[in-house]
Design a protein around this motif. Structure first.
Motif, PDB file in Angstrom:
ATOM      1  N   GLY A  75       5.201  -1.696  -5.209  1.00 47.64           N
ATOM      2  CA  GLY A  75       5.870  -2.585  -4.265  1.00 47.64           C
ATOM      3  C   GLY A  75       5.821  -1.948  -2.890  1.00 47.64           C
ATOM      4  N   ILE A  76       5.259  -2.660  -1.934  1.00 45.27           N
ATOM      5  CA  ILE A  76       5.114  -2.117  -0.583  1.00 45.27           C
ATOM      6  C   ILE A  76       6.157  -2.743   0.322  1.00 45.27           C
ATOM      7  CG2 ILE A  76       3.547  -1.799   1.368  1.00 45.27           C
ATOM      8  CD1 ILE A  76       1.215  -2.114  -0.562  1.00 45.27           C
ATOM      9  N   ASP A  77       7.165  -1.916   0.677  1.00 43.98           N
ATOM     10  CA  ASP A  77       8.248  -2.377   1.545  1.00 43.98           C
ATOM     11  C   ASP A  77       8.938  -3.606   0.934  1.00 43.98           C
ATOM     12  OD1 ASP A  77       9.926  -2.092   3.689  1.00 43.98           O
ATOM     13  OD2 ASP A  77       8.423  -2.440   5.208  1.00 43.98           O
ATOM     14  N   ALA A  78       9.390  -4.568   1.728  1.00 49.39           N
ATOM     15  CA  ALA A  78      10.076  -5.781   1.253  1.00 49.39           C
ATOM     16  C   ALA A  78      11.042  -5.471   0.101  1.00 49.39           C
ATOM     17  CB  ALA A  78       9.040  -6.819   0.806  1.00 49.39           C
ATOM     18  N   ARG A 135       4.664   1.182 -15.335  1.00 46.64           N
ATOM     19  CA  ARG A 135       4.885   2.210 -14.322  1.00 46.64           C
ATOM     20  C   ARG A 135       5.064   1.525 -12.961  1.00 46.64           C
ATOM     21  NH1 ARG A 135       2.649   7.331 -15.907  1.00 46.64           N
ATOM     22  NH2 ARG A 135       2.929   7.478 -18.161  1.00 46.64           N
ATOM     23  N   THR A 136       6.064   1.966 -12.203  1.00 53.87           N
ATOM     24  CA  THR A 136       6.350   1.320 -10.912  1.00 53.87           C
ATOM     25  C   THR A 136       6.526   2.364  -9.808  1.00 53.87           C
ATOM     26  OG1 THR A 136       8.737   1.292 -11.365  1.00 53.87           O
ATOM     27  CG2 THR A 136       7.477  -0.673 -11.989  1.00 53.87           C
ATOM     28  N   VAL A 137       6.067   1.995  -8.617  1.00 56.90           N
ATOM     29  CA  VAL A 137       6.210   2.837  -7.425  1.00 56.90           C
ATOM     30  C   VAL A 137       6.720   1.946  -6.306  1.00 56.90           C
ATOM     31  CG1 VAL A 137       4.983   4.166  -5.656  1.00 56.90           C
ATOM     32  CG2 VAL A 137       4.383   4.447  -8.073  1.00 56.90           C
ATOM     33  N   HIS A 138       7.650   2.455  -5.513  1.00 54.78           N
ATOM     34  CA  HIS A 138       8.060   1.726  -4.316  1.00 54.78           C
ATOM     35  C   HIS A 138       7.594   2.506  -3.103  1.00 54.78           C
ATOM     36  CE1 HIS A 138      10.242  -1.435  -2.262  1.00 54.78           C
ATOM     37  NE2 HIS A 138      10.592  -0.505  -1.370  1.00 54.78           N
ATOM     38  N   TYR A 139       6.739   1.878  -2.298  1.00 53.44           N
ATOM     39  CA  TYR A 139       6.118   2.521  -1.129  1.00 53.44           C
ATOM     40  C   TYR A 139       6.837   2.042   0.123  1.00 53.44           C
ATOM     41  CZ  TYR A 139       2.177   4.114   1.849  1.00 53.44           C
ATOM     42  OH  TYR A 139       1.378   4.729   2.780  1.00 53.44           O
ATOM     43  N   VAL A 140       7.448   2.954   0.811  1.00 56.88           N
ATOM     44  CA  VAL A 140       8.323   2.788   1.982  1.00 56.88           C
ATOM     45  C   VAL A 140       9.772   2.683   1.490  1.00 56.88           C
ATOM     46  CG1 VAL A 140       8.911   1.552   4.089  1.00 56.88           C
ATOM     47  CG2 VAL A 140       6.526   1.572   3.303  1.00 56.88           C
TER      48      VAL A 140
END
Length: 409
Positions: free
Chosen positions: A100-103, A120-125
């Motif tokens: 997930g990029i921002d938002a 698997r999950t990553v939050h970018y920003v």
């Protein structure tokens, strides 16, 4: 000669980006990941820049471009339907990793359900946990296996709450030189080398121009009335903003002063060309800092959004502009590097007086430039290479390696 290639070399990677800035981050990330996984497939939600890198977008990125409490409430039913549909598609596709990029208002809900389902999950920003309810860090950990942070003060906050977070550097720090070339920027915009220049940026969205445009241009007119030799440049982020600014500038008339120069795009060049920047709070303040330009910051949100934030005591900081927040986090003390005027304090008179003070004090501007150079280095964090490469490395560590391998001779 033996070549062993894991089947994970062609992963399915899902990216969900919101806003134009997320599209740029996503495009850079795709490029960095493709260097590791040339055959990877990228799906989800993205914009034109991500599409140009071979991304398969299931929805239009503009559907996520909503800001503020009042604005989100108005679009909430549609956003909830979209989030449900995106979540279902991702659960069906079972990608190797979801980024997930921002938002955060949209993405963290999606990520939480996917993580609970074993993806698997990553939050970018990272959301601004240093400004808004630090305890959110623990909840963010329920959504993301790893949080990628753009600011060096963010990972320690997550660590206090047992959340895996990594500082990857800020992408904007890669796009600005450590030493700015003012002369080249002025030549590019056709501005004189020997006149004071003020760049005015009231916002990048039509709604911001409607809320702030008159105030900012009135402030610029007051500056021009007191300093007729000043040249004013106003970059427009897009055609809709250009149209609104054109209408507002039609009434700009200051005896003896040169009319403002309205340009399409070129916001970075406008900042680099300026002696001082008058701008709306947000990412643009970080850009002005990286351009090493002293600035005056103002902002107003929708009144309903402001009242809700105040009533719920959601803010944990008494400063708003990113350069001021970074200065405190990086040990430069509590003085405001960028004068800031928020909500009712954001008036043409306040903005004009602060701008004139900066334009008339070269020694003060020099000190601010030195501080901004220090903060630019801090945003790089001593990391070698670009932020997108560090983000790709942090993501690749979480992509599962499949047990079976293909071996060729």
């Amino acid at each position: 000669m033996q070549n062993t290639t894991s089947m994970a070399s062609a992963p399915l990677i899902a990216l969900v980006a919101g806003e134009d800035s997320g599209d740029q981050l996503g495009a850079d990330l795709i490029l960095a990941l493709r260097r590791r996984y040339p055959d990877a497939r990228f799906v989800g939600i993205g914009g034109a820049r991500m599409l140009a890198q071979g991304f398969e977008s299931w929805y239009d990125i503009r559907e996520l471009s909503v800001m503020g409490f009042a604005e989100v409430l108005r679009h909430l039913p549609r956003l909830l339907r979209l989030r449900k549909d995106v979540t279902a598609q991702l659960l069906a596709a079972r990608p190797d990793i979801v980024v997930g990029i921002d938002a955060p208002d949209f993405n963290l809900g999606v990520e939480r359900k996917l993580k609970a389902a074993g993806l698997r999950t990553v939050h970018y920003v990272s959301p601004s946990v240093w400004a808004w309810r630090e305890k959110r860090a623990e909840k963010i950990g329920q959504s993301a296996d790893r949080v990628l942070c753009l600011f060096p003060m963010e990972p320690p906050i997550y660590q206090k709450h047992g959340v895996d977070a990594r500082f990857v550097g800020h992408p904007l720090a890669d796009r600005f030189p450590l030493v700015a070339d003012r002369a080249a920027a002025r030549d590019a915009l056709g501005l004189p080398q020997d006149a004071p220049v003020l760049a005015v940026l009231p916002g990048s969205r039509p709604s911001e121009i409607d809320r702030l445009g008159t105030i900012f241009l009135d402030a610029a007119a007051r500056v021009a009335a007191s300093m007729p030799q000043v040249r004013i440049v106003v970059p427009a982020a897009n055609p809709a903003v250009h149209a609104r600014l054109t209408q507002l500038l039609s009434s700009f008339a200051v005896p003896g002063a040169t009319a403002p120069l309205l340009v399409d795009g070129h916001s970075h060049e406008a900042m680099l060309a300026a002696d001082t920047v008058l701008l709306a709070s947000g990412t643009a303040t970080l850009e002005a800092m990286l351009a090493k330009r002293p600035m005056v910051v103002g902002y107003r949100v929708a009144p309903t959004s402001y009242r809700i934030a105040r009533a719920l005591k959601m803010l944990k900081t008494d400063v708003y502009a990113l350069p001021n927040i970074l200065a405190r986090a990086c040990g430069l003390g509590n003085r405001l590097l960028a004068p800031e005027f928020m909500q009712d304090d954001c008036t043409a008179d306040n903005l004009a007086r602060a701008t004139l003070d900066l334009l008339g004090d070269s020694e003060r501007r020099g000190g601010i430039v030195a501080a901004f150079e220090y903060l630019h280095q801090a945003l790089r964090g001593g990391l070698e290479g670009h932020a997108a490469d560090h983000a790709a490395e942090a993501i690749a560590e979480l992509i599962p390696s499949l047990p079976s391998e293909v071996t060729t001779r």
